[in-house]
Enzyme design. Sequence first.
Site, mmCIF file in Angstrom:
data_model
loop_
_atom_site.group_PDB
_atom_site.id
_atom_site.type_symbol
_atom_site.label_atom_id
_atom_site.label_comp_id
_atom_site.label_asym_id
_atom_site.label_seq_id
_atom_site.Cartn_x
_atom_site.Cartn_y
_atom_site.Cartn_z
ATOM 1 N N SER A 145 -43.355 -6.439 -44.398
ATOM 2 C CA SER A 145 -44.540 -6.356 -43.590
ATOM 3 C C SER A 145 -45.214 -4.972 -43.582
ATOM 4 O O SER A 145 -46.315 -4.825 -43.045
ATOM 5 C CB SER A 145 -44.216 -6.737 -42.138
ATOM 6 O OG SER A 145 -43.302 -5.844 -41.548
ATOM 7 N N SER A 181 -38.706 -5.510 -44.548
ATOM 8 C CA SER A 181 -40.091 -5.040 -44.473
ATOM 9 C C SER A 181 -40.319 -3.595 -44.861
ATOM 10 O O SER A 181 -41.469 -3.156 -44.944
ATOM 11 C CB SER A 181 -40.639 -5.280 -43.064
ATOM 12 O OG SER A 181 -40.798 -6.653 -42.827
ATOM 13 N N LYS A 205 -47.279 2.682 -38.782
ATOM 14 C CA LYS A 205 -47.487 1.234 -38.887
ATOM 15 C C LYS A 205 -47.917 0.666 -37.536
ATOM 16 O O LYS A 205 -47.381 1.051 -36.494
ATOM 17 C CB LYS A 205 -46.187 0.586 -39.365
ATOM 18 C CG LYS A 205 -46.242 -0.908 -39.627
ATOM 19 C CD LYS A 205 -44.890 -1.374 -40.155
ATOM 20 C CE LYS A 205 -44.794 -2.870 -40.292
ATOM 21 N NZ LYS A 205 -43.455 -3.296 -40.774
#
Length: 478
Positions: free
Chosen positions: A170, A194, A95
């Site tokens: 997220s 997230s 990520k």
Amino acid sequence: MTAADTSVSPAEDGAPAPVLAFRDDALGADDVVGLLARLKAGEVSAEELARAAAERIRAVDGRLNAMQTAVFEAGIASARAGTRGPLAGIPTLVKDNTTYAGLPTGNGTAAAAPGPATRHAPFTRQFTATGMTVLGKTRLPEFGFNASTEFEDAEPVRNPWNTAFSAGGSSGGSAALVAAGAVPIAHANDGGGSIRIPAACCGLVGLKPTRGRMAANETGRGLPIDVVVDGAVTRSVRDTAAFLAAAEQARRAAKLPPVGRVEGPGERRLRVGLLLDSPTGTVTDDATRAAVTATATVLEGLGHRVEEYRMPLDARFEEDFVTYWGLLAFLAGATGKLLMDRRFDRRRMDGLSRGLRERYLRQWHTTPAVLRRLRRAAREAYEDSAARYDVVLSPVLAHTTPRLGHLSPSVPFPELITRLRTYVAFTPINNVCGSPAISLPGPARTPDGLPVGVMLSGRDGEERTLLEVAYELEASRG
């Protein structure tokens, strides 16, 4: 499917065809554990898996918009050279809010254009020590603040089950590519849901570990309350269990009991608290309530004792968490030049970040009281549930996955923050108190073809219990 297939035929209920990368290649339809068995048997090589994953990403990302930075050739070369570790040869992604040497860390923001990092973050070292092959970095909303991976000035990340809908946030980029079958596992992290939110939106398994289980997150360890923990999203419980065991082998959490490799259900029958509506007062929608209630019925059928539960929580918790959220936005703007890019321009932060920051600046003087209340409220709620139950079953989110645009940072801030508060109503408490929780696909999809997630929360350090129950629920779905 042939090598050119990237989707399946339209669903019978009228939902559009999912965007899927599965094909007749080295990856096939296998999960991580299945691929490891084929690697060990010599049926495939790490290089073949890396090449197949790169081709799959290329095939679907034009529709999903989930990749931030691709390093396919470097990843393939690394796989060819060989790596060591319990997950050696498995292709994966990191990520883009986590430092990876040689790649920029964009944090999802247009306010900065950082150069390549010179070193790995502590968690990156732990993640790569498992032996997985990194093929690039995935997109996230600005600074990971939003529960949907959307932007003011760029295409959103789309849900592979139905591209008109959000992939969550997220860790939306990671979740979209794992759900589509481009890679079997990808890095995710969780500061308010997230990992669990995109897992719920995309029909994945997403474990938020206990605080301290993983190497300290670079952002989280500098905060007054460390709400951030790293992990991964996968397509099966056994893959999440395999990843946790591999990460633990790379770095043992000194203050927590070891989890070890969890390979199936446990024998102990558990006390399960059923939390249907959020302790913050948000009422769960009908489809989500039905998914959680059906899951409770399955657990009862398996011999667990389930009873409805109302978690005692200070009425100010939700408001205080939004204030803390605003503190994070303020810190992102204040430290951007120092930590990200000397050309960082906070005027280019998106509407959500600016709104959170401005809200915080109007009440910054309440920060000490907010921090005290958050710690106390989370700990009291945690201690109450831990004393009564082995696990708590709840929704991940208060309503089903929204269409793209509903949580766009372009929505006026007062309306957007209200929408977020009535959506992200269950996950933040685990971040404040540090306890583990896991998102699992529920027993049915919505009429739009979207998964509905359910969540199990446990006591500190008891990821094993969550995984054992998760195995049972997964088996019940076939």
